[in-house]
Design a protein around this motif. Structure first.
Motif, PDB file in Angstrom:
ATOM      1  N   GLY A 264       0.825  -1.203   0.000  1.00 41.66           N
ATOM      2  CA  GLY A 264       0.000   0.000   0.000  1.00 41.66           C
ATOM      3  C   GLY A 264       0.863   1.258   0.000  1.00 41.66           C
ATOM      4  O   GLY A 264       1.877   1.335   0.703  1.00 41.66           O
ATOM      5  N   HIS A 266       0.276   4.123   1.235  1.00 43.40           N
ATOM      6  CA  HIS A 266       0.316   4.770   2.548  1.00 43.40           C
ATOM      7  C   HIS A 266       1.309   4.060   3.466  1.00 43.40           C
ATOM      8  O   HIS A 266       1.996   4.701   4.271  1.00 43.40           O
ATOM      9  CB  HIS A 266      -1.076   4.752   3.175  1.00 43.40           C
ATOM     10  N   ARG A 293     -10.204   0.708  -3.049  1.00 44.45           N
ATOM     11  CA  ARG A 293     -10.187   2.092  -2.576  1.00 44.45           C
ATOM     12  C   ARG A 293      -8.804   2.545  -2.126  1.00 44.45           C
ATOM     13  O   ARG A 293      -8.672   3.584  -1.494  1.00 44.45           O
ATOM     14  CB  ARG A 293     -11.180   2.255  -1.430  1.00 44.45           C
ATOM     15  N   ARG A 294      -7.770   1.764  -2.437  1.00 43.59           N
ATOM     16  CA  ARG A 294      -6.432   2.198  -2.042  1.00 43.59           C
ATOM     17  C   ARG A 294      -5.483   2.066  -3.219  1.00 43.59           C
ATOM     18  O   ARG A 294      -5.811   1.457  -4.249  1.00 43.59           O
ATOM     19  CB  ARG A 294      -5.937   1.391  -0.845  1.00 43.59           C
ATOM     20  N   ASP A 296      -1.874   0.697  -4.569  1.00 45.41           N
ATOM     21  CA  ASP A 296      -0.824  -0.283  -4.314  1.00 45.41           C
ATOM     22  C   ASP A 296       0.398   0.050  -5.145  1.00 45.41           C
ATOM     23  O   ASP A 296       0.289   0.598  -6.252  1.00 45.41           O
ATOM     24  CB  ASP A 296      -1.298  -1.693  -4.667  1.00 45.41           C
TER      25      ASP A 296
END
Length: 892
Positions: A264, A266, A293-294, A296
């Motif tokens: 991820g 983040h 929703r993220r 990678d």
């Protein structure tokens, strides 16, 4: 290893060729990354151009000539240039030189690596592209600065520009087979294709390294990669060049992604400086891709990770993985596979001490059918004090890793821990499974029945009964299997896993008995409960697939087989080395390909199944039987007999329920060897046995095999009250009212039409078979009809012949008794003459080629027309295509 052949890229090849040869076509430049195959494709197209029509120049620009005026086109132009010309004059002179050398032919200028052209050469290419009788084609490398005259080629509308994408999986597999001169295991081809990202250059280096290190082996004529990657110096150097020099911060980014991808964004930004992440992305080392929703982060190429992981010191590797685990645990597990990832990182970094975490991760890996990873994690859980639960799981996984002896040892080591009925039932069923299927000990059934009766808890008893039921099914205790399965379903206390395992036993029985609708309903119920049984009993999927596959095969539902071979389980089993799953699905795929007449695909897939199952006795005999069927279909009696012998050697007594498939294959092998009476006798006896066992679904197929051997009027079964016996056709008609689905009535129609010699009905049956994609049987029915029509001198002969030609055109190499029976026999000389005449050659041309007189050729043609039942040359092509073997030698 042979020189690399040009394989695939058919669409790209045709587009580039059309850009040259089409009257309205424009030139074309292909762009792509290094090693993607641009240069080879360009050369193949250039080689395909006839030099009597085109004046072709192929130029390879290079960095060494980029600084020299006209250095890029030095191969084209005379060494001495006229003195005193202006730059524009030199360009016009150079174009005149090309026009003179072309001598009226159309100019084709092919420029490889056009981005490396010097400015004058680029300007000349642009000038050539503007000429009315010239076409320019070429290649460009992505990310390179282009000379302005080259870029102007498409901005001015003179040529088109297209991106050359990586090779598709099918082309990659074809290229590998061409290189190694034998088919390649699909799983190996898929892994090598993904690792090379469809780049032929990288694929070549991977294969060279694998062959050189002995990591590619051949089993049953099928190449298989062990999965161990040896990075040859040339490959490492190639990747190092692409990666380039890295600052410490960017290196940290690439290393973390190499060990943690997909990672991820983040999470990565927590571990390193965001500026270094941006730099790595700008340099094309990593890519950021949306996932739900993220965001990678992945490496831009799979081999970057291989090189980074190989070059990373052990101590730093362990530190990086521990850091990744800590980061993910800090932010909390948000996705289903986070537990698995943390456990693997902890295990690899030497910081794994939590037995429950390792056990949970092992369960998760096994539910994804990743057998090697599940084995590692379960063993680690056992070593960390996981006790009985870890031992039970590890033993189960070892069973499906073809290591039954080791599995028994693991289970026996915890026999003292069987403190309650739950543990005793689970220990007993896992040990029974390993003993029965892994070690082929038939006495296991009685042992599990006796010891299961000692249990007091109803749910635990049900679990044991469910296993006993499926074991009894496999050893043909059919009545007991059905009774036990129903007992489990009737117990409210039975767990979901026990109930659905029992339901699969009943679903298989229904399928074999021809009760296809009941079988489909049972399979659907088990599938609907998958989320509830998969964690406890992931291997139940095998019982489900066996029941479902048997129903689809008996029902002739080839589209259904395609569907299960393409679903999630197939992907997971292939990726996770779950061989029983991939092997059985491959057998089904080979079966479907065979009935479609695609003998090449059927043989390749069946060989793949044999190779995958070589170390397992569960489905090994079935795989060899399918290979025997395909070899028999191709008329390869030697390979068919060899495969049948292997089926007998590897078939386990614990899989007795599969006898219909093996014995049906034996009939095909006898027929392929020319022993048609022996084949008919064997199949008749098999039909009697199936009738006695109540396997009506299988009996339909065996009786249809007799029809295909022209035995529709042969008596079968017991003697009736009036002293007569039913014929094959009559028995099929009787079964068509008992066996569900559309296929049994259709096969009964086929039998009646053969028995009655009804050619028109045979053609109608063939159409219906073709509608079901059963092309092989459709071709045989049409061939039988054509034979009958020829005997009657019917006007429908031409129609039937054209239909048969069309059906055979959809097939590979097929040689069956039904196709051979009515096929005209031509001598080798007649085949030569017939083919040449069908291609439009005159008798005089044929005579000159074969050193005969024209009269002799005409005499041969008259005999050929008589044998084929045609009136002249116009009908020859269809007549020859309607004979098996028309594309090769005399049919055997």
């Amino acid at each position: 290893m042979s020189r690399w052949k040009f394989v695939g890229r058919a669409d790209e090849f045709n587009r580039l060729l059309t850009a040259v040869t089409d009257t309205e076509g424009r030139g074309l430049f292909l762009s792509g990354t290094a090693g993607i195959g641009k240069s080879r494709l360009l050369r193949e197209v250039v080689d395909a151009l006839p030099r009597e029509t085109y004046a072709v120049w192929l130029v390879a620009a290079s960095a060494t000539t980029a600084a020299l005026p006209f250095g890029g086109l030095v191969q084209l132009l005379p060494a001495a240039q006229p003195p005193g010309l202006s730059p524009a004059g030199i360009l016009r002179w150079a174009l005149d030189v090309l026009q003179q050398q072309a001598a009226g032919r159309r100019i084709v200028l092919a420029i490889d690596d056009a981005h490396l052209l010097d400015p004058p050469s680029a300007a000349l290419v642009h000038l050539v592209a503007r000429a009315e009788n010239a076409t320019v084609i070429g290649t460009l490398r992505d990310g390179e600065q282009l000379p302005l005259p080259i870029r102007a080629l498409w901005t001015d509308g003179l040529v088109d520009n297209a991106e050359l994408s990586p090779m598709c999986p099918a082309d990659t597999a074809g290229l590998l087979s061409a290189i190694l001169d034998e088919p390649v295991d699909p799983a190996s081809a898929d892994r090598l294709g993904r690792l090379s990202a469809g780049n032929p250059l990288l694929l070549r280096e991977l294969v060279h390294a694998a062959v050189g290190s002995g990591e590619v082996t051949s089993t049953y004529g099928l190449w298989k990669w062990t999965g161990r990657l040896e990075l040859a110096p040339s490959l490492t150097e190639l990747i190092d060049t692409r990666i380039g020099q890295l600052t410490p911060g960017v290196r940290a980014v690439v290393e973390l992604v190499a060990f943690g991808e997909p990672l991820g964004l983040h999470l990565l930004n927590k571990a390193v400086e965001p500026e270094d992440v941006e730099t790595a992305e700008e340099r094309g080392l990593i890519t950021v891709v949306p996932d739900d929703r993220r965001l990678d982060v992945r490496l831009a190429h799979p081999l970057y990770g291989e090189v980074m992981r190989r070059n990373c010191p052990v101590s730093r590797t362990r530190r990086l993985k521990a850091r990744l685990a800590a980061l993910l645990q800090e932010v909390g597990s948000r996705r289903r596979d986070d537990l698995l990832r943390v456990a693997v990182w902890r295990l690899d970094s030497g910081t794994a001490q939590d037995a429950p975490m390792l056990l949970g991760a092992a369960v998760q890996a096994f539910t994804r059918y990743d057998v090697p990873l599940a084995t590692r994690l379960a063993r680690a859980a056992l070593d960390a004090g996981g006790g009985f639960d870890a031992a039970e799981l590890l033993a189960t996984i070892l069973m499906f890793a073809d290591r039954p002896d080791e599995a028994i040892e693991v289970l026996d080591a915890v026999v003292a821990d069987l403190a309650d009925d739950r543990r005793r039932s689970r220990w007993l069923t896992v040990r029974g499974m390993i003993s029965y299927w892994g070690l082929s000990r038939e006495s296991t059934v009685e042992e599990i029945a006796a010891r299961g009766g000692e249990l007091l808890d109803s749910a635990d008893q049900a679990r044991v009964l469910a296993f006993e039921a499926i074991m009894r099914l496999h050893r043909l205790d059919l009545g007991a299997a059905l009774r036990l399965g129903r007992t489990v379903l009737d117990r409210p206390a039975a767990s979901v896993s026990a109930r659905e395992l029992a339901r699969c036993t009943i679903a298989y029985l229904h399928a074999a008995q021809g009760q296809l609708r009941l079988s489909a309903t049972a399979v659907g119920l088990t599938q609907s409960e998958a989320a509830r049984w998969r964690t406890d009993m992931p291997y139940l999927q095998l019982a489900l697939e066996l029941a479902r596959g048997t129903r689809l095969a008996i029902g002739g539902d080839l589209a259904g087989i395609d569907a299960i071979a393409a679903d999630e389980f197939a992907d997971l089993a292939g990726a996770g080395d779950f061989r029983l799953g991939t092997g059985y699905l491959a057998i089904l795929q080979a079966y479907a390909a065979r009935l479609r007449g695609r003998s090449d695909a059927a043989l390749g897939i069946s060989l793949s199944a044999c190779a995958v199952l070589a170390t397992s006795r569960v489905y090994a005999g079935l795989a060899q039987a399918e290979r025997a069927q395909t070899a028999a279909l191709r008329g390869d009696a030697e390979q068919a007999a060899e495969a049948m012998a292997e089926a007998d050697r590897t078939h386990a007594p614990s899989m007795a329920v599969l006898y219909p498939w093996l014995e049906q294959a034996r009939g095909a092998v006898l027929a392929a060897a020319g022993d048609l009476p022996g084949a008919a006798k064997h199949l008749s006896a098999l039909a009697d046995r199936l009738r006695a066992d109540g396997f009506a679904g299988h009996e339909v197929h065996v009786l249809h095999d007799l029809v295909r051997l022209d035995q529709a009027t042969t008596p079968v079964g017991p003697t009736c009250s009036d002293g007569s016996r039913r014929t094959v056709a009559q028995r099929l008609s009787e079964l068509s009212e008992r066996v569900d689905g559309d296929l049994a009535p259709l096969l009964a129609r086929h039998a009646r039409a053969v028995a009655e010699g009804d050619a028109e009905e045979l053609l109608a049956v063939a159409d219906d078979l073709a509608d079901l994609d059963l092309v092989l049987w459709a071709a045989e029915a049409t061939a039988t009809a054509l034979h009958r029509l020829r005997e009657r001198r019917s006007p429908l002969v031409t129609t039937a012949r054209e239909r048969l030609a069309g059906l055979l055109g959809r097939c590979g190499q097929i040689r069956t008794p039904a196709l051979r029976a009515g096929a005209p026999t031509l001598t080798d000389r007649e085949w030569q003459i017939a083919r040449l005449a069908a291609d439009g050659r005159t008798s005089r041309v044929i005579a000159e080629r074969l050193f005969l007189s024209a009269r002799t050729v005409e005499n041969h043609l008259q005999r050929i027309y008589g044998k084929l039942g045609v009136t002249g040359r116009a009908e020859l092509d269809a007549a020859l295509r309607a004979i098996p073997g028309h594309d090769g030698g005399q049919p055997g």
